[in-house]
Design a protein around this motif. Sequence first.
Motif, short mmCIF file in Angstrom:
data_model
loop_
_atom_site.label_atom_id
_atom_site.label_comp_id
_atom_site.label_asym_id
_atom_site.label_seq_id
_atom_site.Cartn_x
_atom_site.Cartn_y
_atom_site.Cartn_z
N GLY A 1 -2.77 -42.61 -74.00
CA GLY A 1 -3.61 -42.14 -72.90
C GLY A 1 -3.72 -43.15 -71.78
N THR B 1 4.40 -31.18 -77.58
CA THR B 1 4.83 -30.91 -76.20
C THR B 1 6.34 -31.03 -75.93
OG1 THR B 1 4.49 -33.17 -75.42
CG2 THR B 1 2.57 -31.70 -75.38
N CYS C 1 0.33 -36.40 -70.91
CA CYS C 1 -0.73 -37.40 -71.02
C CYS C 1 -1.88 -37.08 -70.06
CB CYS C 1 -0.16 -38.80 -70.74
SG CYS C 1 -1.39 -40.09 -70.58
N MET D 1 -3.94 -34.22 -71.40
CA MET D 1 -4.86 -34.51 -72.51
C MET D 1 -6.05 -35.37 -72.03
SD MET D 1 -3.15 -37.22 -75.17
CE MET D 1 -2.79 -38.92 -74.70
N VAL E 1 -9.21 -35.55 -75.85
CA VAL E 1 -8.70 -35.11 -77.16
C VAL E 1 -9.09 -36.13 -78.22
CG1 VAL E 1 -6.78 -33.90 -76.05
CG2 VAL E 1 -6.43 -36.23 -76.91
N CYS F 1 -3.73 -38.88 -80.67
CA CYS F 1 -2.40 -38.58 -80.14
C CYS F 1 -1.40 -39.61 -80.63
CB CYS F 1 -2.43 -38.58 -78.61
SG CYS F 1 -0.82 -38.26 -77.87
N ILE G 1 -0.68 -33.94 -80.29
CA ILE G 1 -2.07 -34.12 -79.90
C ILE G 1 -2.99 -33.38 -80.87
CG2 ILE G 1 -3.76 -33.69 -78.04
CD1 ILE G 1 -1.28 -33.57 -76.10
N VAL H 1 -6.62 -31.87 -81.03
CA VAL H 1 -7.67 -31.50 -80.07
C VAL H 1 -8.74 -30.67 -80.79
CG1 VAL H 1 -6.41 -29.43 -79.29
CG2 VAL H 1 -8.09 -30.50 -77.77
N LYS I 1 -11.69 -27.03 -77.36
CA LYS I 1 -11.00 -27.52 -76.16
C LYS I 1 -9.54 -27.09 -76.10
CE LYS I 1 -13.69 -31.68 -75.24
NZ LYS I 1 -13.59 -33.15 -75.09
N LEU J 1 -6.86 -27.39 -72.96
CA LEU J 1 -5.68 -28.26 -73.04
C LEU J 1 -4.41 -27.48 -72.69
CD1 LEU J 1 -4.25 -30.94 -73.73
CD2 LEU J 1 -4.18 -30.17 -76.12
N LEU K 1 -1.93 -28.28 -69.58
CA LEU K 1 -0.49 -28.53 -69.80
C LEU K 1 0.35 -27.57 -68.94
CD1 LEU K 1 -0.47 -29.00 -73.69
CD2 LEU K 1 0.16 -30.76 -72.01
N ARG L 1 4.32 -26.24 -75.18
CA ARG L 1 2.93 -26.53 -75.57
C ARG L 1 2.64 -25.70 -76.80
NH1 ARG L 1 3.54 -24.23 -70.39
NH2 ARG L 1 2.82 -22.09 -70.46
#
Length: 362
Positions: free
Chosen positions: A102, A183, A220, A223, A228, A231, A322, A324, A328, A332, A336, A344
């Motif tokens: 991140g 991703t 990145c 997120m 999140v 990761c 990720i 999450v 959320k 997300l 994305l 995704r």
Amino acid sequence: MTNTPEAQRPPLPRLTELSATAGCAAKIGQADLHRALSHLPQHADPRLVVGHATSDDAAVYQLSDDIALVETVDIFTPIVDNPYDYGRIAAANALSDVYAMGARPISALSFIAWPMAERGPEELGEILRGAADVCKLAEIVIAGGHSIVDKEPKFGLFVTGLSHPKAIVTNAGGRPGDVLVLTKPIGTGVLTTAVKRGAMAPEDLRQAIESMASLNRAACAAMLAVGVQACTDVTGFGLLGHLGNVLRASSIARGQAIGARLHIDEIPWLDHAVDMAADNICPGGSRRNLEYAAPNVSFSASIPTHMQLLMADAQTSGGLLIAVAPKKLDALLMELSQRDVAVRAVIGELLAVDDPGAIAVV
Ligand code: CO
Ligand code: CO
Ligand code: CO
């Protein structure tokens, strides 16, 4: 003996022929690595917020209340024959560990090992040009580096990034119930091995090359916009190996056994990856990965061996994985999508289990 004219010289071997293992598949296996790392002392400096103990993507050193330094290095042997693409992929792969934390990259140093006498400086220039082009997309420059002469080419970057200490996303924040999002598609290990063995045309590697050369920067940013739990990026230890690192780190951090369920039908595969794996093409690193993961992984009876190997396929410059919070997830996926992250995939979820790190593939 007379001098051979330029035109009659035998062609140089392809870049990928100069090394036995390619890309992140050349990583030392997790079992051997843990044995070797056990000789390192545990760090006592409280400012070293993330060290080697949690197998995270980068080291994090807190410089002040507001600034954390994120440091990582990734170097590997040629994964493709085109030097420009090799440079792009190596750079995107090295930068990825900063994005997985991140953080924002601020500068890079390059490392070069190169058979200069045999191949000369031209291809090396192309490798550097590829790396520089990807660094430009990351809005950083290669500030310096180190080079040595070596029979086996190696190239990569040391990357420095910055973050707010509180914004760092580690491997250790996963909680039961969190949803797993991936991703980039899986299969670079199998596909690059297929080309190396002549089982697949090099043109068919285009999708994999563009995937490996693309930055995890947008993922990145997405997120970070949402916030999140955990990761990592999927690289040499494969999906199962890197997920295992997240599960073990999160289990220790929460003092609770955390595992995961993965839905094999939701895993995004690169084109041809499943076919090649079914034809028994698989890098040694991926077999090693599956062996290492095996004690913690259960597969549904309907999942054939080649699909099990793909779940552990050693990736080079893979996507972000990720974890999450479920509430959320939609946000997300929207972030994305808005940032044009094409893949995704919602591939599974974290669970409270009996054995930390247990993974069920269904
Ligand atoms: Co990583
Ligand atoms: Co790495
Ligand atoms: Co991480």
